[in-house]
Design a protein around this motif. Structure first.
Motif, PDB file in Angstrom:
ATOM      1  N   ARG A 145      13.759 -23.218 -21.449  1.00 24.15           N
ATOM      2  CA  ARG A 145      13.436 -22.723 -22.785  1.00 24.15           C
ATOM      3  C   ARG A 145      12.231 -23.449 -23.381  1.00 24.15           C
ATOM      4  NH1 ARG A 145      17.885 -21.287 -27.073  1.00 24.15           N
ATOM      5  NH2 ARG A 145      19.718 -21.015 -25.789  1.00 24.15           N
ATOM      6  N   ARG A 154       4.542 -15.379 -26.824  1.00 23.58           N
ATOM      7  CA  ARG A 154       3.359 -15.169 -27.661  1.00 23.58           C
ATOM      8  C   ARG A 154       3.852 -14.786 -29.045  1.00 23.58           C
ATOM      9  NH1 ARG A 154      -0.311 -12.126 -23.048  1.00 23.58           N
ATOM     10  NH2 ARG A 154      -1.053 -14.062 -22.124  1.00 23.58           N
ATOM     11  N   SER A 156       4.167 -13.961 -33.012  1.00 22.58           N
ATOM     12  CA  SER A 156       3.309 -13.269 -33.970  1.00 22.58           C
ATOM     13  C   SER A 156       3.052 -14.144 -35.189  1.00 22.58           C
ATOM     14  CB  SER A 156       3.949 -11.957 -34.404  1.00 22.58           C
ATOM     15  OG  SER A 156       5.237 -12.186 -34.912  1.00 22.58           O
ATOM     16  N   ASN A 210      16.591 -13.388 -17.515  1.00 24.67           N
ATOM     17  CA  ASN A 210      16.136 -13.711 -18.864  1.00 24.67           C
ATOM     18  C   ASN A 210      14.660 -14.130 -18.829  1.00 24.67           C
ATOM     19  OD1 ASN A 210      15.893 -16.292 -20.925  1.00 24.67           O
ATOM     20  ND2 ASN A 210      17.014 -14.595 -21.832  1.00 24.67           N
ATOM     21  N   HIS A 214      11.371 -12.303 -20.553  1.00 22.38           N
ATOM     22  CA  HIS A 214      10.366 -12.982 -21.386  1.00 22.38           C
ATOM     23  C   HIS A 214       8.951 -12.712 -20.866  1.00 22.38           C
ATOM     24  CE1 HIS A 214      13.669 -15.881 -22.946  1.00 22.38           C
ATOM     25  NE2 HIS A 214      13.536 -14.813 -23.710  1.00 22.38           N
ATOM     26  N   ARG A 221       1.576  -8.560 -25.562  1.00 27.11           N
ATOM     27  CA  ARG A 221       0.606  -9.102 -26.532  1.00 27.11           C
ATOM     28  C   ARG A 221      -0.563  -9.782 -25.832  1.00 27.11           C
ATOM     29  NH1 ARG A 221       4.641 -11.537 -30.696  1.00 27.11           N
ATOM     30  NH2 ARG A 221       5.157  -9.633 -31.843  1.00 27.11           N
ATOM     31  N   TYR A 229       4.012  -5.161 -32.472  1.00 26.82           N
ATOM     32  CA  TYR A 229       5.229  -4.889 -31.700  1.00 26.82           C
ATOM     33  C   TYR A 229       5.038  -3.623 -30.875  1.00 26.82           C
ATOM     34  CZ  TYR A 229       7.338  -8.622 -34.263  1.00 26.82           C
ATOM     35  OH  TYR A 229       7.605  -9.867 -34.757  1.00 26.82           O
ATOM     36  N   GLN A 230       5.372  -3.698 -29.610  1.00 24.70           N
ATOM     37  CA  GLN A 230       5.259  -2.566 -28.694  1.00 24.70           C
ATOM     38  C   GLN A 230       6.653  -2.208 -28.191  1.00 24.70           C
ATOM     39  OE1 GLN A 230       2.257  -1.306 -28.409  1.00 24.70           O
ATOM     40  NE2 GLN A 230       1.333  -3.012 -29.522  1.00 24.70           N
ATOM     41  N   ASN A 244      16.422  -9.510 -23.402  1.00 27.39           N
ATOM     42  CA  ASN A 244      16.355 -10.983 -23.306  1.00 27.39           C
ATOM     43  C   ASN A 244      17.596 -11.629 -23.927  1.00 27.39           C
ATOM     44  OD1 ASN A 244      15.206  -9.971 -25.747  1.00 27.39           O
ATOM     45  ND2 ASN A 244      14.252 -11.933 -26.177  1.00 27.39           N
ATOM     46  N   TYR A 245      18.095 -11.058 -25.025  1.00 23.05           N
ATOM     47  CA  TYR A 245      19.320 -11.608 -25.627  1.00 23.05           C
ATOM     48  C   TYR A 245      20.543 -11.268 -24.755  1.00 23.05           C
ATOM     49  CZ  TYR A 245      16.695 -12.359 -29.992  1.00 23.05           C
ATOM     50  OH  TYR A 245      15.797 -12.771 -30.941  1.00 23.05           O
ATOM     51  N   GLU A 248      20.639 -13.638 -22.022  1.00 25.00           N
ATOM     52  CA  GLU A 248      20.968 -14.965 -22.576  1.00 25.00           C
ATOM     53  C   GLU A 248      22.492 -15.068 -22.780  1.00 25.00           C
ATOM     54  OE1 GLU A 248      18.982 -17.558 -23.470  1.00 25.00           O
ATOM     55  OE2 GLU A 248      20.490 -18.711 -24.549  1.00 25.00           O
ATOM     56  N   TRP A 278      20.218 -10.297 -35.031  1.00 18.54           N
ATOM     57  CA  TRP A 278      18.756 -10.222 -34.834  1.00 18.54           C
ATOM     58  C   TRP A 278      18.392  -8.950 -34.065  1.00 18.54           C
ATOM     59  CZ3 TRP A 278      17.603 -15.893 -32.885  1.00 18.54           C
ATOM     60  CH2 TRP A 278      17.806 -16.782 -33.939  1.00 18.54           C
ATOM     61  N   LYS A 282      15.753  -5.998 -34.895  1.00 18.21           N
ATOM     62  CA  LYS A 282      14.615  -5.691 -34.005  1.00 18.21           C
ATOM     63  C   LYS A 282      14.657  -4.220 -33.562  1.00 18.21           C
ATOM     64  CE  LYS A 282      14.365 -10.446 -32.409  1.00 18.21           C
ATOM     65  NZ  LYS A 282      13.013 -10.976 -32.436  1.00 18.21           N
TER      66      LYS A 282
HETATM   67  N1  LIG Z   1      21.695 -19.273 -27.485  1.00 16.16           N
HETATM   68  C1  LIG Z   1      21.245 -18.922 -28.657  1.00 16.16           C
HETATM   69  O1  LIG Z   1      21.885 -19.126 -29.681  1.00 16.16           O
HETATM   70  C2  LIG Z   1      19.889 -18.239 -28.744  1.00 16.16           C
HETATM   71  C3  LIG Z   1      19.508 -17.662 -29.961  1.00 16.16           C
HETATM   72  C4  LIG Z   1      18.250 -17.064 -30.028  1.00 16.16           C
HETATM   73  C5  LIG Z   1      17.415 -17.066 -28.916  1.00 16.16           C
HETATM   74  N2  LIG Z   1      17.790 -17.629 -27.740  1.00 16.16           N
HETATM   75  C6  LIG Z   1      16.907 -17.605 -26.532  1.00 16.16           C
HETATM   76  O2  LIG Z   1      15.588 -17.919 -26.878  1.00 16.16           O
HETATM   77  C7  LIG Z   1      14.724 -16.823 -26.499  1.00 16.16           C
HETATM   78  C8  LIG Z   1      13.614 -16.645 -27.531  1.00 16.16           C
HETATM   79  O3  LIG Z   1      14.218 -16.226 -28.756  1.00 16.16           O
HETATM   80  P1  LIG Z   1      13.431 -15.366 -29.848  1.00 16.16           P
HETATM   81  O4  LIG Z   1      14.413 -15.050 -30.914  1.00 16.16           O
HETATM   82  O5  LIG Z   1      12.115 -15.997 -30.174  1.00 16.16           O
HETATM   83  O6  LIG Z   1      13.139 -14.025 -28.974  1.00 16.16           O
HETATM   84  P2  LIG Z   1      12.376 -12.740 -29.362  1.00 16.16           P
HETATM   85  O7  LIG Z   1      11.869 -12.830 -30.772  1.00 16.16           O
HETATM   86  O8  LIG Z   1      13.188 -11.541 -29.047  1.00 16.16           O
HETATM   87  O9  LIG Z   1      11.157 -12.659 -28.337  1.00 16.16           O
HETATM   88  C9  LIG Z   1      10.439 -13.687 -27.735  1.00 16.16           C
HETATM   89  C10 LIG Z   1       8.935 -13.432 -27.910  1.00 16.16           C
HETATM   90  O10 LIG Z   1       8.590 -12.073 -27.601  1.00 16.16           O
HETATM   91  C11 LIG Z   1       7.979 -11.458 -28.734  1.00 16.16           C
HETATM   92  N3  LIG Z   1       8.447 -10.061 -28.863  1.00 16.16           N
HETATM   93  C12 LIG Z   1       9.739  -9.641 -29.048  1.00 16.16           C
HETATM   94  N4  LIG Z   1       9.805  -8.298 -29.121  1.00 16.16           N
HETATM   95  C13 LIG Z   1       8.529  -7.845 -28.979  1.00 16.16           C
HETATM   96  C14 LIG Z   1       7.939  -6.536 -28.979  1.00 16.16           C
HETATM   97  N5  LIG Z   1       8.692  -5.430 -29.120  1.00 16.16           N
HETATM   98  N6  LIG Z   1       6.586  -6.438 -28.842  1.00 16.16           N
HETATM   99  C15 LIG Z   1       5.826  -7.565 -28.691  1.00 16.16           C
HETATM  100  N7  LIG Z   1       6.324  -8.829 -28.679  1.00 16.16           N
HETATM  101  C16 LIG Z   1       7.647  -8.969 -28.825  1.00 16.16           C
HETATM  102  C17 LIG Z   1       8.427 -12.270 -29.932  1.00 16.16           C
HETATM  103  O11 LIG Z   1       7.462 -12.132 -30.945  1.00 16.16           O
HETATM  104  P3  LIG Z   1       7.659 -12.592 -32.504  1.00 16.16           P
HETATM  105  O12 LIG Z   1       7.020 -13.937 -32.574  1.00 16.16           O
HETATM  106  O13 LIG Z   1       6.909 -11.576 -33.280  1.00 16.16           O
HETATM  107  O14 LIG Z   1       9.131 -12.595 -32.802  1.00 16.16           O
HETATM  108  C18 LIG Z   1       8.501 -13.666 -29.352  1.00 16.16           C
HETATM  109  O15 LIG Z   1       7.245 -14.286 -29.323  1.00 16.16           O
HETATM  110  C19 LIG Z   1      15.670 -15.606 -26.404  1.00 16.16           C
HETATM  111  O16 LIG Z   1      15.194 -14.574 -25.579  1.00 16.16           O
HETATM  112  C20 LIG Z   1      16.904 -16.240 -25.861  1.00 16.16           C
HETATM  113  O17 LIG Z   1      16.799 -16.390 -24.469  1.00 16.16           O
HETATM  114  C21 LIG Z   1      19.032 -18.203 -27.656  1.00 16.16           C
END
Ligand SMILES: NC(=O)c1ccc[n+]([C@@H]2O[C@H](COP(=O)([O-])OP(=O)(O)OC[C@H]3O[C@@H](n4cnc5c(N)ncnc54)[C@H](OP(=O)(O)O)[C@@H]3O)[C@@H](O)[C@H]2O)c1
Length: 310
Positions: A145, A154, A156, A210, A214, A221, A229-230, A244-245, A248, A278, A282
């Motif tokens: 991670r 990447r 936003s 996972n 990612h 992007r 967002y795409q 990805n969730y 996870e 979340w 999304k």
């Molecule tokens: N165990 C837990 O409690 C827990 C909780 C949360 C996350 N996690 C882990 O940590 C990872 C990262 O979490 P996160 O909440 O940062 O994930 P996320 O927001 O879903 O996505 C990761 C990255 O991808 C980008 N992204 C997501 N959807 C997109 C789209 N449709 N178009 C373009 N870019 C997109 C996000 O951009 P933005 O910067 O714009 O959001 C972010 O930079 C998760 O996938 C998961 O494995 C674990």
């Protein structure tokens, strides 16, 4: 162009207003505010248009990349912007680094050091193979991670409020301690060899999946984080919006099948609850952005997070 910068209550934030070039962007205005007040660096500022009395809804937030003229219809005199101080900010990578570093450091302490004697267990501690594999699995997960934070995601938004560091660290560090305590406990009873292999085997497949999810999100992007967002496509994203969730959550299922502690399952429930909320947001955002109108593509039919339940 002459701008007044006021708080939401109407108090002047920059005395006498700001004189700025007619071609200036919102980002230029933020820099000009910062120049006048060193406390308010650009990522700490939220600028909006004033809400007209009697109108409903949220105020329009000014996009730093846009020109000020886009918001004021060529009107260059005595325009007003509303300023909100978002408080001290940290980079997203800093926030993620600190929240993940805690579990990565805390967990091995319970495995390697004689901490249980401070909890009243004086006898010799026998380490079961499952406890050793759990340590490797856990550390791999959080190391992955941290690496993804710096080299894959990447974001936003460049920054997040500093207060989130304390909130998120409290969540991850507390759960890390709670699970480490029980999985490494001298009285821990291991599951069968077969169950352990199924749990860790399934969990590792989910961790690799996972990581692949990612990489797919990353490809949506440009390196600067531009591209908005795409619609994510390919692999599990063809079935579920937040693949990805999903992966996870399932990798924590694998860990819990192999280690089987109440603490681990409590964390699984909490993480699933948070990620489901979340994911709903999304999913809604993507459906709104890709509504099939005015030439925009329509968001395909997909599960939100956990097919075939949700
Ligand atoms: N165990 C837990 O409690 C827990 C909780 C949360 C996350 N996690 C882990 O940590 C990872 C990262 O979490 P996160 O909440 O940062 O994930 P996320 O927001 O879903 O996505 C990761 C990255 O991808 C980008 N992204 C997501 N959807 C997109 C789209 N449709 N178009 C373009 N870019 C997109 C996000 O951009 P933005 O910067 O714009 O959001 C972010 O930079 C998760 O996938 C998961 O494995 C674990």
């Amino acid at each position: 162009m002459k701008l007044s910068v006021v708080s939401r209550s109407g108090r002047e934030i920059i005395r006498g207003g700001i004189e700025i070039n007619d071609q200036a962007t919102v980002s230029d205005l933020q820099n000009a505010i910062h120049k006048r007040n060193k406390k308010y660096y650009p990522s700490r500022q939220r600028l909006t248009l004033p809400v007209q009395p009697g109108t409903q809804g949220r105020p329009v937030v000014l996009d730093p990349k846009k020109s000020l003229r886009d918001y004021f219809d060529g009107n260059t005199n005595n325009v007003t912007v509303v300023f909100k101080d978002l408080g001290p900010q940290v980079l997203y990578s800093t926030l993620f680094f600190w929240e993940y570093l805690g579990p990565l450091v805390i967990y091995p302490i319970f495995y390697y050091f004689p901490v249980y004697k401070y909890f009243g267990y004086e006898g010799e501690r026998v380490i079961h193979p499952v406890q050793t594999y759990a340590l490797y699995y856990w550390c791999f997960h959080y190391f992955k991670r941290i690496m993804e934070t710096f080299f894959v995601h990447r974001f936003s938004h460049a920054t997040s409020p500093l207060s989130n560091v304390f909130r998120n660290c409290a969540y991850y560090w507390t759960f890390g301690t709670y699970i480490a305590y029980y999985v490494n406990h001298p009285l821990y009873t291991p599951v069968s060899d077969l169950q352990m292999k199924i749990g860790f085997g399934f969990g590792i497949i989910c961790q690799v999946s996972n990581f692949y999810c990612h990489l797919i999100l990353r490809s949506l992007r440009s390196p600067s984080g531009n591209g908005g967002y795409q619609i994510p496509r390919g692999f599990l994203f063809n079935i579920v919006t937040c693949a990805n969730y999903t992966t996870e959550i399932y990798q924590w299922v694998g860990f819990n099948v192999a280690t089987q502690t109440v603490a681990g399952y409590v964390f699984l429930v909490a993480a699933t609850f948070i990620m489901t909320n979340w994911a709903i947001a999304k999913h809604r955002r993507l459906k709104k952005l890709f509504d099939g109108k005015d030439g925009r593509p329509r968001y395909p039919r997909r599960w939100v997070i956990l097919p075939p339940f949700f």
